[in-house]
Design a protein around this motif. Structure first.
Motif, short mmCIF file in Angstrom:
data_model
loop_
_atom_site.label_atom_id
_atom_site.label_comp_id
_atom_site.label_asym_id
_atom_site.label_seq_id
_atom_site.Cartn_x
_atom_site.Cartn_y
_atom_site.Cartn_z
N ARG A 186 -6.33 10.75 -12.10
CA ARG A 186 -6.20 11.99 -11.32
C ARG A 186 -4.74 12.27 -11.00
N GLU A 187 -4.38 13.53 -11.14
CA GLU A 187 -3.05 13.99 -10.75
C GLU A 187 -3.21 15.18 -9.82
N GLN A 188 -2.64 15.03 -8.62
CA GLN A 188 -2.72 16.08 -7.60
C GLN A 188 -4.16 16.50 -7.35
N GLY A 189 -5.04 15.50 -7.29
CA GLY A 189 -6.43 15.75 -6.93
C GLY A 189 -7.32 16.19 -8.07
N GLN A 190 -6.78 16.39 -9.27
CA GLN A 190 -7.56 16.84 -10.42
C GLN A 190 -7.52 15.79 -11.52
N VAL A 191 -8.68 15.57 -12.18
CA VAL A 191 -8.73 14.65 -13.32
C VAL A 191 -8.08 15.33 -14.52
N THR A 192 -6.93 14.83 -14.92
CA THR A 192 -6.18 15.42 -16.01
C THR A 192 -6.11 14.52 -17.24
N ALA A 221 -2.18 4.23 -11.90
CA ALA A 221 -1.44 4.94 -12.96
C ALA A 221 -1.08 6.35 -12.51
N ALA A 222 -2.00 7.00 -11.78
CA ALA A 222 -1.72 8.34 -11.25
C ALA A 222 -0.57 8.30 -10.24
N VAL A 223 -0.50 7.22 -9.44
CA VAL A 223 0.59 7.08 -8.47
C VAL A 223 1.93 6.97 -9.19
N VAL A 224 1.96 6.19 -10.28
CA VAL A 224 3.20 6.05 -11.05
C VAL A 224 3.60 7.39 -11.68
#
Length: 458
Positions: A186-192, A221-224
């Motif tokens: 997830r990136e910015q709340g959305q599964v990308t 991984a999204a945090v990185v």
């Protein structure tokens, strides 16, 4: 009788011993299985920690995605790894009708300027992938990655052949995947993003705790990725701030004639996606937008020959309506609706290339620092990108172009106000020199010569 009784007691003792032994063996076996599970779990967590340690030192999005896929493939000991990104669909149709068909390109170009992008885009593919496999085509059909992108949950399938849902998946069959795990990011709340780890053999059973660990891996991984995005955004903002400061310094020392050229070059430097820039200034006596500056075109000289009437093409309409700044994909029939002569000049200036995206920012009029309804604008800043995907110019790019246009307009108005003061100061200096020369000379012929030269000095 006593012997029989003793034998019966002995048999009972053996039965009790057998029951006790079986219980002990069962407990030892359970303990051994528990220890094996703990060892497997510890090794599994150690592998995940190693993946996260590898990602922690990376900032580039491309590096993070490549290492995330590669390290996960190695640590989980899978045979196939696919990383897919969900991207925006093609741009929706513009509600404004086209005015007339336009053809810019030379026959070799073949670019209509309208581009579409598949919904699921393959980022990384690693492992035992058959060379004849067309992954782009297979990703357009049913596959577990799409399900993960939609639901945002980890999928674990230990036996594909026994699954009613995935046994007929063309992607899994072509890659000969017998078992798989998918991980959402997830990136910015959305599964990308979604990662598929496939094995051509049956994988070990993953319990609920393992599924939670896979979910945590995707979240880390999204945090990185977010950290890298913030660093890139910070660096981009700092670079743009430096460009604005340098642009302000150049404006303070530029002449009135050089301002359009300074603006065009600064806009190209500030916006990475801007491959070419043009500045059109309104000439009231000719009722035309004259191209005063061009940068980044194949032939900037030819580009400067273009003169647009009010309402001609998108720059002319933006100037006439005093529109707010905008940017987007180019629709040739609407955005490049120019006269035949101007269209031919534009084709020569771009060497037949069709712009895929553009930005228009109006230089506001003299009475305010921003566009005002009913006010005569100064001109238009136009930026072009050739061959980029949809969304090449972001919202922040449009805002920056607007800031440069407004800053240039203020500099232009200030320079026009300053020029009469400069001329007056030069005339006063010349008169002061004449007065000083007259008072220091007593000869009539010298005074007459001085008065004769006064018009030239002024």
């Amino acid at each position: 009788r006593e012997a029989a009784q003793s034998l019966q007691e002995l048999r009972g003792s053996f039965a009790s011993l057998e029951t006790t032994s079986r219980a002990v063996i069962r407990k030892d076996l359970e303990r051994s299985r528990a220890m094996e599970e703990l060892d497997r779990r510890a090794a599994f967590l150690k592998s995940l920690i190693h993946i996260l340690e590898t990602l922690a030192g990376l900032t580039s999005r491309e590096d993070v995605l490549r290492e995330f896929a590669g390290q996960t493939l190695l640590e989980i000991r899978a045979d196939v790894c696919l990383l897919v990104e969900r991207v925006a669909a093609s741009r929706p149709a513009d509600p404004r009708p086209p005015t007339r068909p336009v053809s810019l390109a030379a026959p070799r170009s073949g670019n209509s300027g309208i581009m579409t992008v598949p919904r699921d885009r393959l980022i990384v593919s690693l492992g035992l992938i058959p060379p004849e496999a067309n992954l782009d085509t297979l990703l357009g059909q049913r596959h577990p990655l799409r399900q993960t992108l939609q639901d945002g949950v980890v999928l674990v399938e230990p036996e594909v052949a026994a699954s009613e849902q995935w046994s007929a998946s063309p992607l899994l069959n072509v890659l000969e995947i017998r078992s798989f795990v998918t991980i959402p990011v997830r990136e910015q709340g959305q599964v990308t993003l979604a990662l598929l780890l496939g094995s051509q053999n049956a994988i070990a059973h993953f319990g609920p705790s393992d599924i939670e660990s896979f979910t945590l891996l995707g979240d880390q991984a999204a945090v990185v990725l977010e950290k890298g995005r913030l660093l890139d955004e910070t660096g981009r903002r700092l670079r743009r701030l430096n460009v604005l400061l340098e642009f302000s310094r150049q404006l303070s020392s530029a002449s009135l004639e050089a301002l359009p050229e300074v603006l065009a070059q600064a806009a190209r430097d500030a916006l990475e996606a801007a491959q070419a820039a043009a500045v059109l200034i309104w000439d009231g006596s000719r009722a035309r937008l004259l191209t005063q500056a061009a940068a980044g075109f194949s032939d900037n000289r030819v580009m400067r020959l273009i003169e647009l009437a009010a309402g001609e093409a998108s720059p002319g309409r933006a100037f006439t309506a005093n529109d707010p700044p905008w940017g987007g994909q180019v629709d040739p029939a609407r955005d490049l609706d120019m006269t035949v002569a101007n269209l031919e000049l534009f084709r020569q200036a771009t060497d037949g290339r069709m712009p895929s995206a553009m930005v228009c920012a109006v230089l506001p009029g003299e009475r305010s620092g921003s566009a005002t309804v009913g006010e005569q604008p100064l001109g238009v800043l136009v930026l072009f990108n050739f061959g980029g995907p949809p969304g090449t110019f972001t919202e922040s790019d449009v805002e920056l172009a607007d800031s440069l246009a407004r800053q240039a307009a203020r500099g232009y108005h200030n320079a026009r106000l300053y020029r009469p003061a400069q001329d007056n100061a030069r005339q006063l200096s010349a008169l002061a020199n004449v007065s000083r020369t007259i008072t220091s000379s007593l000869r009539t012929d010298q005074v007459e010569a001085i008065f004769a030269a006064v018009p030239e000095r002024l």
